[in-house]
Design a protein around this motif. Structure first.
Motif, PDB file in Angstrom:
ATOM      1  N   PRO A 268      -4.336   8.814  -3.701  1.00 36.51           N
ATOM      2  CA  PRO A 268      -3.765   9.581  -4.882  1.00 36.51           C
ATOM      3  C   PRO A 268      -4.382  10.835  -5.082  1.00 36.51           C
ATOM      4  O   PRO A 268      -5.003  11.460  -5.973  1.00 36.51           O
ATOM      5  CB  PRO A 268      -3.962   8.769  -6.080  1.00 36.51           C
TER       6      PRO A 268
ATOM      7  N   LEU B 267      -2.808  -2.898  -2.709  1.00 34.49           N
ATOM      8  CA  LEU B 267      -2.859  -3.656  -3.880  1.00 34.49           C
ATOM      9  C   LEU B 267      -2.481  -4.963  -3.697  1.00 34.49           C
ATOM     10  O   LEU B 267      -1.393  -5.401  -2.678  1.00 34.49           O
ATOM     11  CB  LEU B 267      -1.558  -3.213  -4.793  1.00 34.49           C
TER      12      LEU B 267
ATOM     13  N   THR C 141     -10.547   4.813  -6.637  1.00 32.68           N
ATOM     14  CA  THR C 141     -10.064   3.697  -7.529  1.00 32.68           C
ATOM     15  C   THR C 141      -9.047   2.888  -7.078  1.00 32.68           C
ATOM     16  O   THR C 141      -7.816   3.210  -6.479  1.00 32.68           O
ATOM     17  CB  THR C 141      -9.671   4.193  -8.968  1.00 32.68           C
ATOM     18  N   LEU C 142      -9.230   1.471  -6.962  1.00 32.37           N
ATOM     19  CA  LEU C 142      -8.329   0.725  -6.326  1.00 32.37           C
ATOM     20  C   LEU C 142      -7.993  -0.431  -7.434  1.00 32.37           C
ATOM     21  O   LEU C 142      -8.879  -1.567  -7.623  1.00 32.37           O
ATOM     22  CB  LEU C 142      -8.946  -0.134  -4.994  1.00 32.37           C
ATOM     23  N   ALA C 143      -7.138  -0.393  -8.051  1.00 30.11           N
ATOM     24  CA  ALA C 143      -6.620  -1.375  -9.107  1.00 30.11           C
ATOM     25  C   ALA C 143      -7.831  -1.752  -9.905  1.00 30.11           C
ATOM     26  O   ALA C 143      -8.239  -3.080  -9.949  1.00 30.11           O
ATOM     27  CB  ALA C 143      -5.904  -2.712  -8.446  1.00 30.11           C
TER      28      ALA C 143
ATOM     29  N   ASP D 273      -0.080   6.917  -6.534  1.00 31.97           N
ATOM     30  CA  ASP D 273      -0.384   6.140  -5.512  1.00 31.97           C
ATOM     31  C   ASP D 273      -1.618   5.401  -5.201  1.00 31.97           C
ATOM     32  O   ASP D 273      -2.465   5.514  -6.159  1.00 31.97           O
ATOM     33  CB  ASP D 273      -0.359   7.024  -4.023  1.00 31.97           C
ATOM     34  N   TYR D 274      -1.906   4.327  -4.128  1.00 32.16           N
ATOM     35  CA  TYR D 274      -2.968   3.533  -4.292  1.00 32.16           C
ATOM     36  C   TYR D 274      -2.919   3.056  -2.528  1.00 32.16           C
ATOM     37  O   TYR D 274      -1.842   2.936  -1.990  1.00 32.16           O
ATOM     38  CB  TYR D 274      -3.034   2.349  -5.003  1.00 32.16           C
TER      39      TYR D 274
ATOM     40  N   TYR E 185       0.877  -1.049   0.023  1.00 34.69           N
ATOM     41  CA  TYR E 185      -0.040   0.091   0.090  1.00 34.69           C
ATOM     42  C   TYR E 185       0.991   1.242  -0.010  1.00 34.69           C
ATOM     43  O   TYR E 185       2.132   1.292   0.390  1.00 34.69           O
ATOM     44  CB  TYR E 185      -0.985   0.151   1.322  1.00 34.69           C
TER      45      TYR E 185
END
Length: 693
Positions: A359, A372, A474-476, A368-369, A355
């Protein structure tokens, strides 16, 4: 008159039969009587035997077969030690380091052996006299009916033909001692300390690949055997000429007409899980199959699911190499390599996630996220090591998206589901150098919500769905809200262990609280070079303590020969930040103090200082700003000078173990100026005694 009475008592005592000294367990005695009565009821053509007479025949076998002899109490858990075939040794004797994973062919007080009566009997049924006695009664009656002898003594000899101990007439002698034919009575003293199971314990096991389908399994531990254990518990445990090794405690059951015996690592201390199988109807001396890969989970929690959650923001760039090295070492110890035949253990699985931050300025960079999933749970060493992150970057402010990452890890988002059930040890090992946003700005995930989720995963779906409105982050390519699977409930919590790198005391304080609240531990690593050691320490915490000798004795050795003082190197305050600045006193405890010897530790506050005047301008003019000296808890005032930057308290303490050894230490607590971004507290010098009025 008096002498005449004494003479009468003496003659009466001399007339008492010697066999009155025979002792037999209460549980096995009831089972022998029941099996005799049931056996005769099913064999109505046998008219020349009485139930007590048959029970005495069953009991007579046990004294020599169990090595109790006439002076002892036969043990239901007796294990034969005179079978020396190499096929009964682990892996056919080719791997002597597992010498005490020994398959005793004869089990129980009747020594039911796979070469004969025990062909279709697994070890638990051979030990449990409620199950073994009917088998023995059936065989004795079968041989009695088939005998051509014309006397009862002759028929008894034939009926005992399956037992070696009866061939020299010993069983006949014991039978005549314990059965009074004139009264049709057993002359035996009951021993209530010996039960039908003889010390065997029933537990629950499950296939490692389907922990939601548990079944009954038995623990057979020689050190817990009830009754006279005779010659099978003496040292050396590894055996000696003419005597086989004594098995370590083992787990046994039968499924699909196959007897299985398993020696878990937690019961043996071996470097692998050892298992043996025997199909019913086959002799163990030539029909055993041995293997190492773990295929079952037991009540010992010897199956483990571990998720490695790694902070990969820019501040970790100089630590990531050490994290990879430490994680690789950890994985090599958690996951066994394939055995000689390429079979892989199913006991431990490891997943990898990382992680950064959100972003969005000022929290993180555009790339950034907050989470993941790099690798679903896997039992392949190479796959796990290959999935470890190799680069770090991003992040903006000091806190990161740790709470959101932990929430999704608990939900197994993008991973295969956590294995359910109380036989699985489930853990997350978090590796970071910074605290997490608390709460996270977009998802609302917080220390409290993570703790609740880890303690009771039945709230997973609701908690994850509440993280954020759909599409907000948004996450992947998947929104946070849409990413939460429904896993149902499980009786197992998830323990969160934290490896905190560097000197960020806010991170250490926050993650100590979170880890302890979830049943985990914190492992401070002041520098990257200490990460490997911290992760090595985490391994023992995840997998549990090593076993004792498992054989009911002392191997010698011992400790270091002296007491060690408490270790305060990882000490943190229970409250790291005093906010809001309402001038109230806040209770602060000292956490994460350990004793190397496991002794109880007490904390005594010895002083509190601060880097602002007690009655300084703009601080509310209240005093004292701290209390609690001489007690186990400090009370710190939530205030700072409005015209200054922040206030830093230093709480000094002494940790004392139960043997009197002491270590002094201190922790810092911050009263920040405000709640803005990048508000790390700075100690301007501990020049003021916070306890003065």
């Amino acid at each position: 008159m008096r002498n005449h009475r004494l003479l009468s008592l003496l003659l009466l005592a001399l007339a008492l039969p010697a066999h009155a000294a025979y002792r037999f367990g209460s549980g096995p005695l009831a089972d022998a009587k029941s099996a005799a009565a049931s056996g005769l009821a099913a064999n109505r053509k046998v008219t020349d035997l009485k139930a007590n007479e048959l029970a005495a025949m069953l009991i007579a076998i046990t004294y020599d077969e169990s090595a109790a002899k006439v002076t002892g109490v036969p043990s239901p858990m007796a294990l034969g030690r005179f079978d020396l075939q190499s096929s009964l040794e682990s892996f056919g004797g080719t791997q002597p380091k597992y010498v005490r994973a020994f398959f005793h062919a004869g089990v129980g007080m009747w020594q039911l052996d796979s070469a004969g009566l025990g062909a279709d009997v697994a070890a638990p049924a051979a030990v449990d006299t409620a199950r073994a006695a009917p088998v023995v009664a059936g065989e004795v009656l079968r041989r009695w009916r088939s005998s051509k002898a014309t006397t009862k003594a002759g028929k008894r000899k034939a009926a005992w033909g399956a037992w070696y101990a009866c061939k020299d007439g010993g069983c006949e002698t014991i039978f005549n001692d314990i059965y009074d034919a004139s009264k049709d009575a057993l002359v035996i003293t009951e021993d209530p300390s010996v039960s039908s199971k003889g010390g065997m314990e029933w537990h629950r096991c499950a296939p490692a690949t389907d922990t939601k389908s548990p079944f009954d399994c038995a623990l057979i531990d020689p050190s817990k055997a009830e009754g006279t254990t005779g010659g099978f518990t003496f040292k050396p445990w590894e055996g000696k000429p003419g005597v086989s090794p004594l098995t370590f405690p083992f787990v046994s059951f039968d499924r699909n007409r196959t007897e299985e015996r398993h020696w878990p690592k937690k019961l043996t201390g071996y470097d692998t899980f050892v298992s043996a199988k025997r199909s019913f109807g086959t002799n163990a001396r030539g029909g055993l199959s041995w293997e190492k890969p773990q295929r079952i989970c037991t009540w010992l929690k010897d199956c483990t699911d571990v998720a490695l959650a790694i902070d990969t923001t820019g501040s970790m760039w100089d630590d990531l190499g050490a994290v990879r090295a430490g994680a690789s070492s950890l994985v090599s110890k958690l996951i066994e390599p394939p055995d000689e035949n390429g079979n892989v253990s199913e006991g431990t699985r490891v997943a990898v996630v990382d992680y950064k931050d959100f972003p969005s300025n000022p929290y993180g960079d555009p790339g950034d996220y907050p989470y993941l999933a790099r690798l679903p749970f896997s039992n392949q060493q190479a796959s796990v090591v290959g999935a470890l992150p190799t680069s770090a970057g991003g992040g903006n402010d000091t806190p990161e998206a740790a709470m959101t990452a932990l929430t999704h890890t608990l939900d197994a988002d993008g991973l295969t589901p956590w294995r359910e059930g109380d036989m699985v040890e489930r853990a997350i090992i978090l590796m970071t150098d910074a605290p997490g946003h608390d709460p996270d700005p977009f998802t609302g995930a917080s220390t409290g919500s993570v703790i609740a989720l880890a303690q009771d995963v039945s709230v997973q779906t609701a908690a994850a769905a509440a993280l954020a409105p759909e599409g907000s982050v948004t996450l992947a390519s998947t929104t946070l809200a849409a990413a939460a699977p429904s896993l149902g409930t499980t009786p197992s919590p998830v323990h969160i262990h934290s490896v905190v790198i560097g000197f960020d005391w806010q991170a250490l304080s926050q993650l100590t609280y979170l880890s302890h609240a979830t049943g985990g531990e914190v492992f401070p690593a002041a520098t990257a070079s200490e990460v490997v050691d911290a992760l090595a320490e985490a391994i023992g915490t995840v997998t549990g303590p090593p076993p004792d000798d498992g054989g009911g004795g002392d191997d010698g050795g011992g400790g270091t020969g002296g007491n060690h003082p408490p270790d305060v190197s990882g000490a943190v305050p229970s409250v790291a930040s005093l906010w809001p600045a309402n001038h109230d006193l806040t209770a602060v405890d000292i956490l994460n103090v350990r004793d190397p010897d496991g002794d109880a530790v007490s904390i005594t506050i010895t002083g509190v200082t601060q880097d602002e005047p007690v009655r300084g301008q703009g601080s509310g003019n209240t005093a004292p700003d701290a209390t609690g000296v001489g007690t186990s808890r400090a009370q710190l005032r939530a205030e700072r000078s409005g015209s200054g930057s922040d206030r830093v308290y230093r709480v000094r303490f002494v940790a004392t173990d139960s043997k009197g050894a002491q270590t002094a230490g201190s922790v810092q607590v911050c009263a920040p100026h405000d709640q803005g971004v990048n508000t790390a507290c700075v100690d301007d010098g501990q020049s003021f005694d916070a306890t003065v009025p």
